[in-house]
Design an enzyme around this catalytic site. Structure first.
Site, PDB file in Angstrom:
ATOM      1  N   LYS A 180      -3.684   3.126  -2.789  1.00 37.72           N
ATOM      2  CA  LYS A 180      -4.807   3.998  -3.104  1.00 37.72           C
ATOM      3  C   LYS A 180      -4.507   5.403  -2.580  1.00 37.72           C
ATOM      4  O   LYS A 180      -3.890   5.571  -1.537  1.00 37.72           O
ATOM      5  CB  LYS A 180      -6.100   3.484  -2.469  1.00 37.72           C
ATOM      6  CG  LYS A 180      -6.490   2.069  -2.881  1.00 37.72           C
ATOM      7  CD  LYS A 180      -7.767   1.652  -2.174  1.00 37.72           C
ATOM      8  CE  LYS A 180      -8.198   0.247  -2.569  1.00 37.72           C
ATOM      9  NZ  LYS A 180      -7.286  -0.780  -2.035  1.00 37.72           N
ATOM     10  N   ASP A 219       0.830  -1.195   0.000  1.00 38.41           N
ATOM     11  CA  ASP A 219       0.000   0.000   0.000  1.00 38.41           C
ATOM     12  C   ASP A 219       0.869   1.251   0.000  1.00 38.41           C
ATOM     13  O   ASP A 219       2.063   1.217   0.319  1.00 38.41           O
ATOM     14  CB  ASP A 219      -0.905   0.025   1.233  1.00 38.41           C
ATOM     15  CG  ASP A 219      -2.192  -0.748   1.020  1.00 38.41           C
ATOM     16  OD1 ASP A 219      -2.464  -1.136  -0.123  1.00 38.41           O
ATOM     17  OD2 ASP A 219      -2.922  -0.964   2.006  1.00 38.41           O
TER      18      ASP A 219
END
Length: 411
Positions: free
Chosen positions: A218, A196
């Site tokens: 994200k 991530d």
């Protein structure tokens, strides 16, 4: 000269002669390996008897006889009587059965190495000449510490039998030295790391150069890899026989969609486990010197996903002077939060701290209050990633005079 050989004893007969303290220490290794363990001894220590009662081992309640060493793969003798142990060792030699002689290791045909383990890697330490178990144990402990730290290259170079697996690893707030010991070990064993955006920094320098690192991070309003594709990716990589680490910022089960990824792996029959990490709920405020609870100030914590709706429960927490409200992913939601709090009658003076990039060299804290939060955040140019803390614990100087951190802003 001593040759270290890895023996598989699973399902094979092992005989312990003597049921005292030495047997109590060493038996668990053989039980874990799945050996068929028998103990011959007139009496047992409480620890060994407990294993008999649990059905893990068989007990022959008498002294040892020569026929006892017949048709077994390994014998371990530790009666406390050097003459008996020497006799057992001779019987074993006559039958070409390896024997560990705890009374005099130099006269046994086998020795137990001091073991250190990391996943499916087992490192054994033994003296080449003479017997010095304390030195072997100290060397073993040093190796074990490095294995736990993930400092040694233990990644498999062969396709693993039985397929791969997925480990969801909480990366904490960013610094590598805030990872758990288990997380460091799993990273050292990984074939692929699916990372991530908010995971640990400088990761590439910590793993083998040929470990594949896949960025699926994200950002607010920008999700280049949809969650369903991440789920499919984890399953596919594991089915290729790879050890996959799904590395997340904070903790996998705190707004990290870790539960969905675990469910996808389980549904596909892929082995999966979760390693907790330091969640930003407490670690990022802590980096700014803010305790999310403090006796006489805050008795509870309410956690909010800034991307969700502002619920009546959140408004009640904001209005309760004995509560701390922690907002994650909330920079864009700050105008809505402030407006809803004002409409609910929450005092404008309620303290607010906005901690950006906690636990990194770029950390910055904006100290303000609900009434001035929007203007102060705009003036400071507050950006994600940031954690917003609302409540009396966010009062500047609560514990000590406000830390003079580079870039701090306050009213």
């Amino acid at each position: 000269m001593t040759a270290l050989i890895g023996l598989s004893l699973h399902g094979r007969a092992v005989l312990f002669v003597g049921g005292g303290a030495v047997a109590a220490r060493r038996l668990p290794r053989f039980v874990r390996e799945g050996a068929r363990v028998s103990v011959v001894a007139p009496k047992l220590s409480p620890q060994v008897r407990a294993r008999v009662d649990a059905g893990e081992i068989r007990w022959l309640a008498r002294g040892v006889e020569e026929e006892d060493v017949h048709d077994v793969w390994l014998v371990h003798t530790a009666t406390g009587d050097a003459r008996v142990d020497a006799a057992v060792a001779r019987w074993c030699d006559a039958r070409r059965t390896f024997c560990v002689n705890a009374s005099d290791g130099a006269h046994g045909s086998a020795r137990l190495a001091a073991e250190a383990r990391s996943g499916d890697v087992v490192v054994g330490v033994a003296s080449d000449s003479g017997v010095d178990p304390r030195r072997a144990a100290r060397v073993r402990d040093g190796i074990a510490a490095r294995l736990r730290d993930g400092a040694y290259p233990v990644r498999s170079r062969r396709r693993r039998l039985g397929g791969g697996r997925v480990d969801l690893v909480g990366g904490g707030p960013g610094p590598l030295d805030l990872l758990t010991v288990r997380a460091r070990r799993l990273l050292a064993e990984a074939d692929v790391i699916v990372a991530d955006r908010l995971g640990p920094v400088d990761l590439a320098g910590e793993v083998d150069p040929d470990v594949e690192i896949i960025d699926v991070g994200k950002r607010p309003g920008h999700h280049p890899v949809p969650q369903e594709e991440i789920n499919d990716l984890l399953v596919r990589l594991a089915r290729e026989g790879k050890r996959v680490v799904r590395l997340k910022g904070g903790d996998p089960f705190v707004y990290g969609r870790g539960g969905e990824e675990v469910a996808a792996c389980l549904a596909a029959g892929v082995p999966v486990d979760v390693v907790p990490g330091l969640t930003s709920i407490v670690s990022v405020p802590q980096a700014a010197g803010i305790p999310v609870t403090h006796r006489g100030v805050s008795a509870g914590v309410h956690v909010v996903n800034g991307q969700g709706e502002i619920s009546p429960t959140t408004l009640a927490a904001l209005g309760d002077p004995a509560m701390t409200t922690v907002v994650l992913m909330g920079v864009a939601a700050l105008p809505r939060l402030v407006a809803a709090a004002a409409a609910a009658g929450v005092p404008r003076s309620r303290p607010v701290a906005i901690v950006e990039r906690g636990h990194t060299p770029q950390q910055r804290t904006t100290w303000t209050n609900l009434g001035d939060a929007l203007a102060d955040a705009a003036s400071a140019g507050v950006e994600n990633p940031a954690v917003i803390v609302v409540g009396d614990v966010a009062r500047a100087g609560l514990l000590l005079p406000r830390p003079q951190l580079a870039g701090d802003a306050s009213r």
